[in-house]
Write a protein that holds these residues in place. Structure first.
Motif, PDB file in Angstrom:
ATOM      1  N   ARG A 146      -8.348   3.400  12.382  1.00  0.00           N
ATOM      2  CA  ARG A 146      -7.465   2.392  11.793  1.00  0.00           C
ATOM      3  C   ARG A 146      -6.906   2.817  10.431  1.00  0.00           C
ATOM      4  O   ARG A 146      -6.249   2.029   9.771  1.00  0.00           O
ATOM      5  N   ALA A 147      -7.202   4.036  10.024  1.00  0.00           N
ATOM      6  CA  ALA A 147      -6.776   4.517   8.704  1.00  0.00           C
ATOM      7  C   ALA A 147      -5.337   5.031   8.752  1.00  0.00           C
ATOM      8  O   ALA A 147      -5.060   6.209   8.497  1.00  0.00           O
ATOM      9  N   VAL A 148      -4.414   4.148   9.088  1.00  0.00           N
ATOM     10  CA  VAL A 148      -2.997   4.498   9.209  1.00  0.00           C
ATOM     11  C   VAL A 148      -2.199   3.567   8.309  1.00  0.00           C
ATOM     12  O   VAL A 148      -2.211   2.345   8.499  1.00  0.00           O
ATOM     13  N   TYR A 149      -1.509   4.149   7.336  1.00  0.00           N
ATOM     14  CA  TYR A 149      -0.756   3.363   6.357  1.00  0.00           C
ATOM     15  C   TYR A 149       0.574   4.047   6.052  1.00  0.00           C
ATOM     16  O   TYR A 149       0.653   5.273   5.983  1.00  0.00           O
ATOM     17  N   ALA A 150       1.591   3.237   5.844  1.00  0.00           N
ATOM     18  CA  ALA A 150       2.843   3.752   5.288  1.00  0.00           C
ATOM     19  C   ALA A 150       2.806   3.651   3.770  1.00  0.00           C
ATOM     20  O   ALA A 150       3.331   4.507   3.056  1.00  0.00           O
ATOM     21  N   ASP A 151       2.166   2.609   3.256  1.00  0.00           N
ATOM     22  CA  ASP A 151       2.025   2.368   1.819  1.00  0.00           C
ATOM     23  C   ASP A 151       0.651   1.749   1.619  1.00  0.00           C
ATOM     24  O   ASP A 151       0.498   0.529   1.704  1.00  0.00           O
ATOM     25  N   VAL A 152      -0.364   2.578   1.375  1.00  0.00           N
ATOM     26  CA  VAL A 152      -1.742   2.079   1.388  1.00  0.00           C
ATOM     27  C   VAL A 152      -1.979   1.003   0.339  1.00  0.00           C
ATOM     28  O   VAL A 152      -2.631  -0.014   0.617  1.00  0.00           O
ATOM     29  N   VAL A 153      -1.432   1.181  -0.855  1.00  0.00           N
ATOM     30  CA  VAL A 153      -1.672   0.189  -1.910  1.00  0.00           C
ATOM     31  C   VAL A 153      -1.013  -1.133  -1.545  1.00  0.00           C
ATOM     32  O   VAL A 153      -1.638  -2.204  -1.596  1.00  0.00           O
ATOM     33  N   GLY A 154       0.240  -1.092  -1.144  1.00  0.00           N
ATOM     34  CA  GLY A 154       0.946  -2.318  -0.782  1.00  0.00           C
ATOM     35  C   GLY A 154       0.315  -3.026   0.400  1.00  0.00           C
ATOM     36  O   GLY A 154       0.193  -4.262   0.410  1.00  0.00           O
ATOM     37  N   GLU A 155      -0.118  -2.253   1.400  1.00  0.00           N
ATOM     38  CA  GLU A 155      -0.703  -2.864   2.587  1.00  0.00           C
ATOM     39  C   GLU A 155      -2.074  -3.451   2.298  1.00  0.00           C
ATOM     40  O   GLU A 155      -2.423  -4.533   2.807  1.00  0.00           O
ATOM     41  N   VAL A 156      -2.874  -2.751   1.495  1.00  0.00           N
ATOM     42  CA  VAL A 156      -4.191  -3.285   1.149  1.00  0.00           C
ATOM     43  C   VAL A 156      -4.050  -4.574   0.347  1.00  0.00           C
ATOM     44  O   VAL A 156      -4.752  -5.555   0.598  1.00  0.00           O
ATOM     45  N   VAL A 157      -3.124  -4.599  -0.601  1.00  0.00           N
ATOM     46  CA  VAL A 157      -2.896  -5.819  -1.381  1.00  0.00           C
ATOM     47  C   VAL A 157      -2.467  -6.958  -0.467  1.00  0.00           C
ATOM     48  O   VAL A 157      -2.979  -8.087  -0.557  1.00  0.00           O
TER      49      VAL A 157
END
Length: 282
Positions: A146-157
């Motif tokens: 599940r470690a798939v992000y386009a923008d990890v900071v924005g998505e985590v927030v």
């Protein structure tokens, strides 16, 4: 943080793993008596509170059943609370959290942020205890996928905001919620580093921040360098303390660590530097 002591700096949460299989120190404190002694030792070394968990959440870890988790956790919580320690319970199960709170735990630290057990949020709301909501995308057994992000900071927030809103909608007092970016959970090393670099972005959620970087894989990758082998988990404590200092300077409410002394020193130095900076600006 409502419901807990006030510290004049970033607090240090010491880890008590009552498990045979945690990535860092599995088996060392599996016995109740040894786990209690370890919790007391952590406080003697500078921890402000201790986090007791009976289920490993390392990548790929299978779940333990509820009865076994209760057997591991509740006696340790009870004895440490009776000794006067501020105790947190690290669990994804509402039944375990409830029994731990009855035994004296004052904080529920749920790595799923209430996502694993639908009874967790109502239980925490009814108990009126502080609640750690961590960023989580699924169980340890498959979280690496599940470690798939386009923008990890924005998505985590954004995902943390949704979890926070669900907890509040379920009756949890927002003044009793702590957020945790979930370093190492459904994240690769570059994701973890980006989150540490941008801890300030989490401030827009308006809640105290817990940073749990202790001995995690991303530190091993940094220390290994290009092509090297990562040092063992217990050889990452200096790197952990470096993150603790950064987190403290970024205004974190607490850091969660296995080896307390170095991080306790780090957060106190960070506080002294902050005080000096404030004095110099007057």
């Amino acid at each position: 943080m409502a419901g807990l002591p006030e510290w004049d700096r970033c607090a240090v949460m010491g880890v008590v793993n009552v498990t045979p299989d945690s990535f860092s120190d599995g088996g060392q404190w599996f016995d109740t008596e040894l786990a209690v002694k370890h919790g007391l030792d952590l406080v003697a070394a500078g921890a402000d509170l201790v986090d007791v968990g009976g289920e490993s959440t390392r990548p790929g870890a299978p779940r333990v059943d509820e009865a076994e988790e209760l057997r591991r956790v509740v006696p340790v919580v009870r004895e440490l609370a009776a000794a006067g320690l501020v105790v947190s319970v690290d669990t994804m199960r509402a039944a375990v959290a409830e029994r731990a709170v009855e035994a004296g735990a004052r904080l529920v630290n749920d790595v799923s942020g209430g996502g694993a057990d639908p009874a967790m949020v109502p239980m925490v709301a009814a108990a009126g205890v502080p609640f750690v909501v961590m960023h989580w995308r699924g169980q340890s057994i498959d979280m690496n996928n599940r470690a798939v992000y386009a923008d990890v900071v924005g998505e985590v927030v954004a995902e943390l905001r949704a979890s926070l809103e669900r907890a509040v909608a379920g009756g949890v007092d927002p003044e009793r919620i702590v957020i945790d970016p979930g370093l190492g959970f459904a994240k690769d090393a570059e994701h973890d580093l980006a989150l540490v670099a941008r801890l300030s972005a989490l401030r827009e959620l308006g809640r105290p921040l817990l940073v749990a970087a202790s001995r995690k894989r991303f530190l091993g990758r940094v220390l290994a360098g290009d092509g090297g082998s990562p040092p063992r988990a217990r050889e990452r404590d200096a790197a952990t303390a470096a993150v603790s200092a950064i987190a403290a300077r970024e205004g974190a409410w607490a850091v969660r660590v296995h080896e307390v002394r170095a991080s306790a020193d780090a957060v106190r130095v960070a506080r002294a530097i902050e005080a000096a900076d404030t004095a110099g600006a007057v």
